[in-house]
Each structure stands twice: as structure tokens, then as C-alpha cells.
Design a protein around this motif. Structure first.
Motif, PDB file in Angstrom:
ATOM      1  N   PRO A  25       0.753  -1.204   0.024  1.00 31.33           N
ATOM      2  CA  PRO A  25       0.170  -0.255  -0.011  1.00 31.33           C
ATOM      3  C   PRO A  25       0.850   1.371   0.072  1.00 31.33           C
ATOM      4  CG  PRO A  25      -1.029  -1.737   1.466  1.00 31.33           C
ATOM      5  CD  PRO A  25       0.314  -2.255   1.009  1.00 31.33           C
ATOM      6  N   LYS A  40      -7.084   0.131  -6.083  1.00 33.96           N
ATOM      7  CA  LYS A  40      -6.921  -0.903  -5.001  1.00 33.96           C
ATOM      8  C   LYS A  40      -7.896  -2.033  -5.216  1.00 33.96           C
ATOM      9  CE  LYS A  40      -6.067  -1.625  -0.213  1.00 33.96           C
ATOM     10  NZ  LYS A  40      -4.442  -1.851  -0.060  1.00 33.96           N
ATOM     11  N   GLU A  42     -10.068  -4.763  -3.962  1.00 31.46           N
ATOM     12  CA  GLU A  42     -10.484  -5.191  -2.620  1.00 31.46           C
ATOM     13  C   GLU A  42     -11.687  -6.107  -2.545  1.00 31.46           C
ATOM     14  OE1 GLU A  42      -9.348  -2.668   0.651  1.00 31.46           O
ATOM     15  OE2 GLU A  42     -10.284  -1.099  -0.436  1.00 31.46           O
ATOM     16  N   ASP A  48      -7.553  -6.284   3.085  1.00 37.74           N
ATOM     17  CA  ASP A  48      -6.575  -5.641   3.573  1.00 37.74           C
ATOM     18  C   ASP A  48      -6.567  -5.665   5.272  1.00 37.74           C
ATOM     19  OD1 ASP A  48      -4.121  -4.305   4.431  1.00 37.74           O
ATOM     20  OD2 ASP A  48      -4.344  -2.596   3.064  1.00 37.74           O
ATOM     21  N   ARG A  51      -7.666  -2.872   7.243  1.00 40.94           N
ATOM     22  CA  ARG A  51      -8.954  -2.323   7.362  1.00 40.94           C
ATOM     23  C   ARG A  51      -9.618  -3.130   8.745  1.00 40.94           C
ATOM     24  NH1 ARG A  51     -11.703   0.535   3.644  1.00 40.94           N
ATOM     25  NH2 ARG A  51     -11.317   0.340   1.502  1.00 40.94           N
ATOM     26  N   ASP A  59     -14.490   0.773   7.175  1.00 39.31           N
ATOM     27  CA  ASP A  59     -14.377   1.898   6.494  1.00 39.31           C
ATOM     28  C   ASP A  59     -13.599   3.014   7.200  1.00 39.31           C
ATOM     29  OD1 ASP A  59     -15.097   0.949   4.032  1.00 39.31           O
ATOM     30  OD2 ASP A  59     -17.198   1.235   4.670  1.00 39.31           O
ATOM     31  N   ASN A  68      -3.572   4.869   3.000  1.00 40.23           N
ATOM     32  CA  ASN A  68      -4.121   4.994   1.519  1.00 40.23           C
ATOM     33  C   ASN A  68      -4.868   6.345   1.079  1.00 40.23           C
ATOM     34  OD1 ASN A  68      -3.850   1.933   0.683  1.00 40.23           O
ATOM     35  ND2 ASN A  68      -4.304   2.129   2.963  1.00 40.23           N
ATOM     36  N   SER A  73     -10.902   2.210  -4.443  1.00 36.07           N
ATOM     37  CA  SER A  73     -11.187   1.064  -4.105  1.00 36.07           C
ATOM     38  C   SER A  73     -12.171   0.439  -4.647  1.00 36.07           C
ATOM     39  CB  SER A  73     -11.712   1.272  -2.685  1.00 36.07           C
ATOM     40  OG  SER A  73     -12.138  -0.032  -2.380  1.00 36.07           O
ATOM     41  N   GLN A  75     -14.228  -3.487  -5.606  1.00 43.79           N
ATOM     42  CA  GLN A  75     -14.598  -4.607  -4.768  1.00 43.79           C
ATOM     43  C   GLN A  75     -14.493  -5.905  -5.930  1.00 43.79           C
ATOM     44  OE1 GLN A  75     -17.852  -3.032  -2.611  1.00 43.79           O
ATOM     45  NE2 GLN A  75     -17.599  -4.933  -1.346  1.00 43.79           N
ATOM     46  N   LEU A 373     -14.547   0.838   1.339  1.00 43.88           N
ATOM     47  CA  LEU A 373     -14.518  -0.327   0.651  1.00 43.88           C
ATOM     48  C   LEU A 373     -15.538  -0.397  -0.603  1.00 43.88           C
ATOM     49  CD1 LEU A 373     -13.524  -3.203   0.282  1.00 43.88           C
ATOM     50  CD2 LEU A 373     -15.359  -3.975   1.523  1.00 43.88           C
ATOM     51  N   GLU A 375     -15.748   2.236  -2.889  1.00 41.75           N
ATOM     52  CA  GLU A 375     -16.168   3.394  -3.185  1.00 41.75           C
ATOM     53  C   GLU A 375     -16.200   3.733  -4.634  1.00 41.75           C
ATOM     54  OE1 GLU A 375     -14.185   6.523  -0.955  1.00 41.75           O
ATOM     55  OE2 GLU A 375     -14.791   7.981  -1.992  1.00 41.75           O
TER      56      GLU A 375
END
Lengths: 402, 386
Positions: A25, A40, A42, A48, A51, A59, A68, A73, A75, A373, A375
């Protein structure tokens, strides 16, 4: 095209991160802080760890938020074939892929360099591993203090005559990440010249070794094995930390006659200046222990910051050994944007440690805090991959976006 | 294998005279840039810094691999004009001097950008631009003090022991060199694409702060308590260095599995039953850490570092040797990766250069040329610039 609101020298460069904890990171952060668009990957089922540290809200995890900033981000559940396919589609539109996941894990997911090059021929891929990706110990994993011990660095850090305890236990990950970012940029230049991408295989142990390169090189030439030497400097005396009051310490480094005289003058110690044991630099180097004892007695009654300032004003390099409290309250650092505010989903804004660079004109923006997460799911899936809202909803329903 | 370096085609002028700037130049030179080191008459200050062998500085030899050397007296008008000609055909300037020097030599950021708008100018200084003048002469021990790592190193330092300067003489310089080279390469990429230069102000202290982002950042945000404790950056737990028969080992233990592995490795002595099986996770109190260390110190003192750490790795225990300059060149993984490059140096003979932590498949880092003799490239470089 990457999102248009990014400024800075790396604007237009897109990076995919499969990174966890700190070293990986941190590499992504540095590239983002230079203006790259860093995405990233995730997933709720494979977070990670940062988190999860220090709280229950993934979050609003303090460690994660502290690293970060300016990261996007998305998913993706990489345990599904569809998820892996989506990751590959993201990589096909990127310049750089960085990972610091377990040795062999990228290959098991079909994300090894040869496979990715088939998708993106000029890709730059950087793997950060404790010992690099292959070789007799390439399978091993470990934490930063282990890298430092193995690297040769720990052996050089400790109080004289004691077991070398090394730098603080937190030292190491961030430097490995910085070197990964450095190598990625070098590879971008090669790509710019030749159109060719490449694979970068970074060893976190060697990252630490490179910080003691001059000592190792000198040892190879002279045969003298360096060891932990407290605060000794072979060419300066006094050189070290001197006590002030109960818990304060000031660093002092005097290299020559003028600085030595100024030091004695500031401490109001003509007897020290006239002491034959300390007459020349060579004398001071030979009688270092006695010199340090005499000086420590003289510095102890002073206030640390005040003494350091008077020494500097007299031409003697000196600075207070800053505690975490001193640092957090330091007006100079706040004034220089070494500490600065970024956006924060919960509190509106959050202080962070800014980059070490100020670049002008048209420097990079560091304004957005760490992402929630997923976003940027919408940006990545809709704009980058061109999926419809319906397709995206379907992926969410089937936990491919998870 | 190609011998092309990643930065081939880029020309960098290095007027730096401290290790932070010289190391920035070394990183770029080892990656293939043409780095022209501008030395003062009599030579760069690092030529006079030890350790010496065969009358030459090993430090200079390390910091200046793959560079070229020209001698210019920048206080002299004619020589200063030569520097401008060099800068006119270069892509970057690396400097690390204080404000007064930059003013005197006409190398302030404003002057440089006006005269050379298509140049990346990186200036590495202890506290960055606009720091008080009396701060600008800070040496590495002052920088590491100002950035907080000294106060917090090593972990668990008692209040009556001095903070530490870190490894060797130049730890903060190397860290700063990494960020300076990184930012310079980013800006050079923009230069190649847009044809415009930039000024990069690197603060060595800010680099120190950035390297502890997730520990100090939590304190800044009020999620962890900043304090005057020497242990404020520590993690707790039993991890530290221990003396063994032939050197030292570092043990890091955080889980029940680690503890079970270590107990088995030690032959399950009776004292291990004084601690719960899950003590590392749920009962890792200072008294338990102290109890563990007291017993373990006695056991490990009779072991040799390489065999015991190999056995530990096999047992799943993160215990590693504290390696020294003697261990590294013989270490199988370093050999496999070719981290040390053997070469012949004109004064020293056969030497072993530490290279880079990154193995690059297309553009491997290599020492192609030993550090230059003073002024070795005077004619070539000046002819090209005339």
C-alpha cells in the motif's frame, strides 16, 4: 482515460494494486501522491488486514486511513473465475500492477507476468516479497523486523557493546514500498523509450540491505566488519545525543574546530575548550567516551529545544530528538504541509502525513482521504470496463462484486 | 541479456555535495541515466571521507558508480557558464545545497527555472525550502532526530539511554535519495510527454515522517495517544534481538503456533508451562514477556545462529539470524539474486558492490563503470556541450 481531476507528474498513469498491510500500500500511496490513478482491488472476503486493525469499522480503520489517501477502491471477489476475469480487464487498461501478496498467489490466480503480458503486452508488474519471487528462500514470508535483521541493517544499530536491537520495530516496510515505486517509475521510462514493459522482482530484505550499502562495500574492500556503534561517527566528535533534563535529548554533530569552539562557548565551558584531552579533532575522536561524559554533564541542566536552538544559532548542527508528542504539535511541520488535511468520510477531514515533496508548477493534489470499501466500483465497472448498471447489479447479487 | 538501462537517454547534472544528493544521482546512474557529477576544484567532499583503501575513499567509490566527472569552479563566471551549457542539454539537475550557496551560485529554483524551463530541478535539503537558515546545516544525526526515528529507536529503549542515529552514517540521506529519485523520475516522465520542467523540493525530515505514516498518522488524528514515551512507536510482545553463541538472532512471535513451534524447538523445557498456550494472543503482559525472555535468553545463548534459525523456520517460528557484513555475501538467497556484483575497481582490485533491491527483467541494474577519476570526463562532456 483516467479520471480527469488528478494533477501532478504522473497524471495519466494507472496502477492496479493487489496489496496488503504496509509495504505494498505504501508503494501505491507514493505513486498516487505523485498524481497516478491507483486502483486498489479489495473484497469483503479478502480484506487488507489494515482495514481490521484498531477498530471494528472497516471503512474507518485508523491504520488504513493513515496510508491509503488518494487511492481508489474497487470490490472484486477473486475467488471466482468471473472476478479474476474482471481483474484482468482492469489490468488490460492499466500501466502498472503492484502486489505484495503471498509468494505464488499471483501465479495461482493466473496473474503471473507471462499471463498478464498476453493481455497487456507493455505491462509493468512489480512483486514485493520478503526474499523476492524465487530462489531457495523465495517461499518464505515475514515481517519488517525480520527483513531488517536478515538484511545487515539491524547488526549496525544498537548501543555500544550491547546486543544490536536495530531500528524501531516499525522500520522497514515503508522503505521497501518506496523502492518498489521507484523501480516502477524507472520501468515507465524504459517503456516510454522502447515500448517494452517488464517484471520487477523486489526483495524487502535487500531494500534494507541497500540502506547500509556503503558499510558493506567498505567491508568488502577493507575486510573490517562493521558493527553496532551507538552514535559514533568516525570523522566527527562530539557526535551523539546529549541529555537535557529528565527525558530530553539533543543531537549534536561537530565536525571541525570552529564548531567545537562554538559548542564550548554556548555551553559556557572554557575549561572544556582548553582541556588538552580535547584539543584537536583527533584528540576528541580518541577520547570520545570522556568527551561524551563531560558534555552530558554540561547539557543536562538545559532545556532541549532551547539549547539546540542556541547551538544552531552559534553554528553547531544540533536538533532535539523529537518525540511523537513534539512531532504532532510542531508548527514548522504543519506550516510546511508535512502534516495536512484530507477529506474523511466520517469526520469531514483528517490529518495525514503528506509527501516529502513539493512540486511546482502543477504539483500533485493530495486531498482525498482513504476510500470506503468499493467506493469507486461505479467508476471502475461502469466507466472503465463499460458495464451497464444491470450487469453491475447482477455481479453484486452474485457476490462477484463483494 | 540486454545491457540497456531503464533511464538510458536521460542526462542528469549532479551539483550535489552531500550524501543525500549523491545517492539520488547514484540511483539514477545505476538505472542507466547519464549522470555528470560536477566536482569542485580538488574534488567532491566525499572523496575526502573514509574509510580509505589504497589512498582512495570507499565511500566515494560506492556513491558514484556509473557517473561521469567534470571539474568546475561554480564561483568562477566562465565555469558557471559552462554549467549553464550542460544544463541546457540535460534533463535534470540534482542538488542538495543550502539557500546561501544556491544564491551565490545562481542556482536558486527561480533562477534555474527561468534559465531552463525544460529542466527537472530536484533540490534535497534537511528541512526543505524556506527553513530557517540555521537549520539548513543539519547533519544526518540531526535529521533523524528531527524526524522522530532516533527517539524511538531501538524499540523498548529505557529513558536513560540515548536515542540512536540509525545504521551507519547516512541512513536519512539514503531514504531522502530514494524519494528524490522517485519524484525526479515522475517529473522526468512529464517532461518527456509535455516538454516542461518542474522544481522538486525534497525535505529529508519529511521523508523520515512519511516512513512512519500509519503509526504517527494515527496519533495526528487522535486515534492513538502521542506522548513523550520512548516506546510510543513500539508494538509490544516478546520480539527483539538475543545474543547466541556466535552472534545474534531476532525473534518475532505473535501466535499460539509460533509459541508451540518454539517450545518444540527448545525440547519443551518445564518453564514453558508457566505460560498459557495462547499467552501471545491473550496474556502477553510485560511480566510474561520478561519471564519468557529470562528463560529464552539462557537457552538461545548456547545456540549457533544459522542452525538454530534454520530449524526455527522449519518449525514455523519467525526467528532469523542478525546477519553481518560477513554473512551476506555467502547467503544463498543473496547469491541467487545476484545482489552483490563482483567487479574490479582500479584502485581496490576485486570488490563486491551491493546493487539494488529490484531485479528488473528488461533493464537489470548493473555497475558498468567504477566511480570516476576526478575530471575523467572533462573533455568529452564539455566538448559535447560546446
Amino acid at each position: 482515460m483516467p479520471r480527469p481531476d488528478r494533477k501532478g507528474p504522473l497524471a495519466g498513469i494507472r496502477v492496479i494494486e493487489l496489496t496488503k498491510v504496509w509495504a505494498g500500500p505504501y508503494a501505491g500511496k507514493l505513486l498516487a501522491h505523485l498524481g497516478a490513478e491507483v486502483i486498489k482491488i479489495e473484497s469483503r472476503s479478502n480484506l487488507d488486514e489494515m482495514r481490521a486493525y484498531g477498530g471494528v469499522d472497516i471503512d474507518a480503520a485508523p491504520y488504513f486511513l493513515s496510508i491509503n489517501q488518494e487511492i481508489l477502491s474497487v470490490q472484486v471477489n477473486m475467488k471466482t473465475a468471473e472476478g479474476l476475469d474482471l481483474v484482468k480487464r482492469m489490468i488490460a487498461q492499466s500501466d502498472i500492477v503492484i502486489d505484495n501478496i503471498r509468494p505464488g498467489a499471483m501465479a495461482r490466480s493466473g496473474l503471473d507476468y507471462e499471463s498478464l503480458r498476453a493481455i497487456k503486452p507493455d505491462l509493468i508488474q512489480c512483486a514485493i516479497k520478503m526474499w523476492g519471487t524465487d530462489g531457495p528462500l523465495g517461499y518464505q514470508t515475514g515481517y519488517a523486523p525480520c527483513f531488517a535483521a536478515l538484511s545487515g541493517l539491524t547488526a549496525l544499530v544498537g548501543h555500544e557493546g550491547e546486543t544490536p536491537r536495530g531500528m524501531n520495530i516499525r522500520y522497514g516496510d515503508s522503505t521497501a514500498g518506496a523502492l518498489a515505486a521507484l523501480a516502477c517509475l524507472a520501468a515507465l521510462h524504459h517503456r516510454e523509450s522502447t515500448g517494452e514493459g517488464q517484471f520487477i522482482d523486489l526483495s524487502a530484505v535487500e531494500a534494507m540491505t541497500s540502506l547500509v550499502g556503503d558499510s558493506l562495500f567498505a567491508a568488502s574492500v577493507t575486510g573490517d566488519v562493521p558493527r553496532a556503534d551507538g552514535n559514533v561517527h568516525p570523522e566527527m566528535a562530539p557526535h551523539g545525543f546529549y541529555p537535557c533534563g529528565e527525558s530530553g535529548w539533543t543531537s549534536i554533530a561537530a565536525a571541525n574546530e570552529a564548531e567545537w569552539q562554538a559548542l564550548c562557548g554556548t555551553l559556557g565551558a572554557p575549561a572544556l575548550a582548553a582541556d588538552p584531552r580535547f584539543e584537536t579533532l583527533a584528540d576528541r575522536l580518541s577520547n570520545r567516551a570522556e568527551l561524551d561524559a563531560e558534555l552530558s554533564a554540561l547539557t543536562r541542566p538545559h532545556d532541549t529545544a532551547d539549547l539546540a536552538e542556541r547551538l544552531r544559532n552559534a553554528g553547531v548542527p544540533a536538533f532535539k530528538a523529537m518525540s511523537s508528542m513534539d512531532l504532532c504539535a510542531d508548527a514548522f511541520l504543519w506550516g510546511r504541509d508535512a502534516f495536512r488535511m484530507v477529506s474523511d468520510h466520517r469526520n469531514g477531514s483528517r490529518p495525514i502525513i503528506g509527501p516529502s515533496w513539493r512540486i511546482s508548477p502543477e504539483g500533485p493534489q493530495v486531498e482525498r482521504g482513504a476510500p470506503l470499501l468499493g467506493e469507486h466500483n461505479g467508476y471502475v465497472y461502469r466507466e472503465l470496463l463499460g458495464l451497464s448498471e444491470g450487469e453491475m447489479d447482477d455481479l453484486i447479487a452474485r457476490k462477484v462484486i463483494d | 541479456m540486454t545491457t540497456r538501462g531503464a533511464l538510458e537517454g536521460l542526462t542528469v547534472i549532479e551539483t550535489a555535495e552531500r550524501v543525500s544528493g549523491e545517492y539520488t544521482g547514484k540511483l539514477l546512474a545505476d538505472l542507466g541515466a547519464e549522470v555528470v557529477k560536477v566536482e569542485r576544484p580538488g574534488g567532491a567532499p566525499s572523496r575526502a571521507m573514509g574509510p580509505f583503501a589504497a589512498g582512495e575513499s570507499t565511500l566515494f567509490a560506492y556513491l558514484n558508480t556509473n557517473k561521469k566527472s567534470v571539474v568546475l569552479d561554480l564561483a568562477d563566471g566562465a565555469d558557471r557558464k559552462v554549467l549553464d551549457r550542460l544544463l541546457a542539454r540535460a534533463h535534470a539537475l540534482i542538488d542538495d545545497h543550502d539557500e546561501g550557496w544556491c544564491r551565490a551560485m545562481g542556482l536558486t529554483p527561480e533562477r534555474v527555472s527561468r534559465a531552463h524551463p525544460a529542466l527537472v530541478h530536484a533540490l534535497v535539503t534537511p528541512f526543505g525550502q524556506d527553513a530557517p537558515e540555521s537549520w539548513q546545516g543539519a547533519r544526518p544525526i540531526n535529521v533523524i532526530a528531527a524526524g522522530g526515528w532516533a527517539y524511538h529507536s531501538p524499540s523498548e529503549t529505557p529513558a536513560d539511554k540515548p536515542p540512536l542515529k540509525g545504521a551507519g552514517r547516512f541512513l536519512s540521506d539514503y531514504e531522502a535519495g530514494i524519494d528524490a529519485a522517485l519524484a525526479a523520475m515522475a517529473s522526468l516522465l512529464r517532461l518527456r510527454r509535455e516538454g516542461r520542467g518542474q522544481f522538486i523540493d525534497i525535505s529529508e525530515v519529511d521523508v523520515q515522517l512519511n516512513r512512519i505514516d500509519c503509526v504517527l498518522g494515527r496519533m495526528l488524528a487522535g486515534e492513538a495517544e502521542p506522548s513523550d514515551a520512548r516506546t510510543a512507536y513500539d508494538m509490544g510482545g516478546p520480539g527483539t534481538s538475543f545474543a547466541c553463541r556466535d552472534g545474534h538472532v531476532f525473534l518475532l512471535m505473535t501466535s499460539r503456533a509460533h509459541w508451540q513451534g518454539l517450545c518444540a524447538l527448545m525440547g519443551n523445557p518445564a518453564w514453558t508451562r508457566e505460560l498459557r498456550e495462547d499467552w501471545l494472543e491473550f496474556d502477553c503482559t510485560p511480566p510474561n514477556v520478561a519471564r519468557f525472555r529470562e528463560h529464552f535468553t539462557g537457552w538461545i545463548a548456547g545456540q549457533d545462529k544459522h542452525p538454530v534459525t534454520e530449524a526455527a523456520q522449519k518449525a514455523g517460528v519467525p526467528m532469523v539470524p542478525v546477519q553481518t557484513a560477513n554473512d551476506l555475501p555467502h547467503h544463498e538467497q543473496f547469491i541467487h539474486r545476484g545482489f552483490f556484483q563482483q567487479a574490479v575497481h582500479p584502485a581496490f582490485g576485486e570488490v563486491s558492490y551491493p546493487t539494488a533491491a529490484y531485479r528488473m527483467s528488461a533493464t537489470p541494474v548493473a555497475v558498468k563503470a567504477a566511480a570516476p577519476r576526478l575530471g575523467a570526463d572533462q573533455e568529452d562532456v564539455l566538448d559535447a556541450a560546446s
